[in-house]
Design an enzyme around this catalytic site. Structure first.
Site, PDB file in Angstrom:
ATOM      1  N   ASP A 125       0.810  -1.215   0.000  1.00 36.94           N
ATOM      2  CA  ASP A 125       0.000   0.000   0.000  1.00 36.94           C
ATOM      3  C   ASP A 125       0.842   1.263   0.000  1.00 36.94           C
ATOM      4  O   ASP A 125       2.055   1.221   0.210  1.00 36.94           O
ATOM      5  CB  ASP A 125      -0.956  -0.005   1.213  1.00 36.94           C
ATOM      6  CG  ASP A 125      -0.310  -0.596   2.468  1.00 36.94           C
ATOM      7  OD1 ASP A 125       0.920  -0.498   2.593  1.00 36.94           O
ATOM      8  OD2 ASP A 125      -1.040  -1.148   3.303  1.00 36.94           O
ATOM      9  N   HIS A 159      -7.023  -5.229  10.128  1.00 40.44           N
ATOM     10  CA  HIS A 159      -6.801  -4.995   8.697  1.00 40.44           C
ATOM     11  C   HIS A 159      -5.503  -5.633   8.220  1.00 40.44           C
ATOM     12  O   HIS A 159      -4.573  -5.840   8.997  1.00 40.44           O
ATOM     13  CB  HIS A 159      -6.875  -3.500   8.338  1.00 40.44           C
ATOM     14  CG  HIS A 159      -5.717  -2.656   8.756  1.00 40.44           C
ATOM     15  ND1 HIS A 159      -5.838  -1.329   9.101  1.00 40.44           N
ATOM     16  CD2 HIS A 159      -4.387  -2.924   8.876  1.00 40.44           C
ATOM     17  CE1 HIS A 159      -4.667  -0.826   9.396  1.00 40.44           C
ATOM     18  NE2 HIS A 159      -3.750  -1.780   9.278  1.00 40.44           N
TER      19      HIS A 159
HETATM   20  C1  F6R Z   1       1.417  -1.386   6.076  1.00 38.03           C
HETATM   21  C2  F6R Z   1       0.207  -2.195   6.154  1.00 38.03           C
HETATM   22  C3  F6R Z   1      -0.585  -2.281   7.422  1.00 38.03           C
HETATM   23  C4  F6R Z   1       0.277  -2.548   8.663  1.00 38.03           C
HETATM   24  C5  F6R Z   1      -0.585  -2.579   9.910  1.00 38.03           C
HETATM   25  C6  F6R Z   1       0.221  -2.823  11.166  1.00 38.03           C
HETATM   26  O1  F6R Z   1       2.016  -1.508   4.813  1.00 38.03           O
HETATM   27  O2  F6R Z   1      -0.177  -2.769   5.170  1.00 38.03           O
HETATM   28  O3  F6R Z   1      -1.534  -3.314   7.295  1.00 38.03           O
HETATM   29  O4  F6R Z   1       0.970  -3.749   8.503  1.00 38.03           O
HETATM   30  O5  F6R Z   1      -1.283  -1.375  10.035  1.00 38.03           O
HETATM   31  O6  F6R Z   1       1.062  -1.732  11.388  1.00 38.03           O
HETATM   32  P1  F6R Z   1       2.131  -1.745  12.569  1.00 38.03           P
HETATM   33  O7  F6R Z   1       3.139  -2.761  12.226  1.00 38.03           O
HETATM   34  O8  F6R Z   1       2.708  -0.346  12.538  1.00 38.03           O
HETATM   35  O9  F6R Z   1       1.383  -2.047  13.818  1.00 38.03           O
END
Ligand code: F6R
Length: 246
Positions: free
Chosen positions: A63, A134
């Site tokens: 993304d 998500h």
């Molecule tokens: C980022 C993405 C998101 C993150 C998710 C967790 O490219 O696709 O799905 O993996 O928001 O983010 P963190 O690791 O910061 O908790």
């Protein structure tokens, strides 16, 4: 889904690196789907340290924020440059991130899907897990056959990412993300989650019923998913048979 519980975030990062490095050694032109965010920072650090050659590897990020150009420090392009691109021998022509500044975003999403297909499809997609379940930026309610498209971020996601921008108001409201359908077409999926704040989401993803209100439960329908957790993220699991604990 195979679940591995690692002692801590460092061990999780090393295990994720082992999985990816083994694939790239076996298949030097592997096609990888890659995440950003807090969770994979240690994974990229270890991947760089592994010394594995990425010369022929293709990468497709999950993304990018709408409205952030490559030079914005919080763009996912800047993130990838900081954590991976600047430190390994990836060919810039083989690295891909959706263009958050695209004028014709529908064309950009079609182009992205076509590029993944042309590369032969994703061999392995590495995912982080949002607090609301998500994957990519596929927020609760996303249909499981969704493809790469422009999406509105959930308020919870903007709050969670406020730490990178200084305030939730500064987090872009929209993003371009691979769809759940795009992700499920990957031949193999590696889901990473660490820290106590993810524990209740991890439990819903692994032990709850498949439910579009928890997007990551879509992974229950895929035949080759490995979930790497550190102990705090695994703390609320029932831990039944078939779950490896290391
Ligand atoms: C980022 C993405 C998101 C993150 C998710 C967790 O490219 O696709 O799905 O993996 O928001 O983010 P963190 O690791 O910061 O908790």
């Amino acid at each position: 889904m195979r679940v591995e519980v690692l002692a801590n975030d460092d061990a999780l990062s090393r295990r994720a690196t082992e999985v990816v490095a083994n694939l790239v050694r076996r298949r030097p032109a592997a096609v990888l789907g890659l995440p950003t965010g807090g969770t994979p920072v240690g994974f990229y650090r270890e991947l760089v340290r592994s010394g594995v050659s990425f010369r022929q590897v293709w990468t497709f990020n999950l993304d990018e924020y709408v409205g952030l150009g490559r030079s914005h420090p919080q763009s996912y392009y800047a993130y990838m440059k900081r954590h991976l691109y600047d430190h390994v021998d990836l060919d810039p022509g083989r690295t891909h991130i959706p263009d958050g500044m695209a004028l014709d975003w529908e064309a950009e999403c079609r182009r992205y899907e076509a590029l993944i297909r042309k590369a032969g499809g994703l061999d392995l997609v590495v995912l982080g897990l949002g607090h609301n379940g998500h994957i990519g930026f596929n927020e609760p309610g996303t249909p499981w056959n969704s493809r790469t498209r422009r999406v509105r971020l959930a308020e919870q996601t903007r709050q969670a990412n406020a730490r990178f921008f200084g305030s939730a108001d500064l987090v872009p409201a929209e993003a371009i993300t691979m769809g759940i359908g795009t992700i499920l077409e990957a031949r193999r999926i590696l889901l990473l989650a660490s820290g106590p704040a993810k524990a209740s989401t991890v439990r819903r993803v692994l032990e709850g019923p498949p439910d579009t209100s928890v997007p990551a439960t879509a992974l229950q329908t895929h035949s080759d998913v490995t979930v790497l957790l550190d102990r705090p993220a695994a703390a609320l699991l029932q831990m039944s048979d078939g779950r490896a604990s290391t």
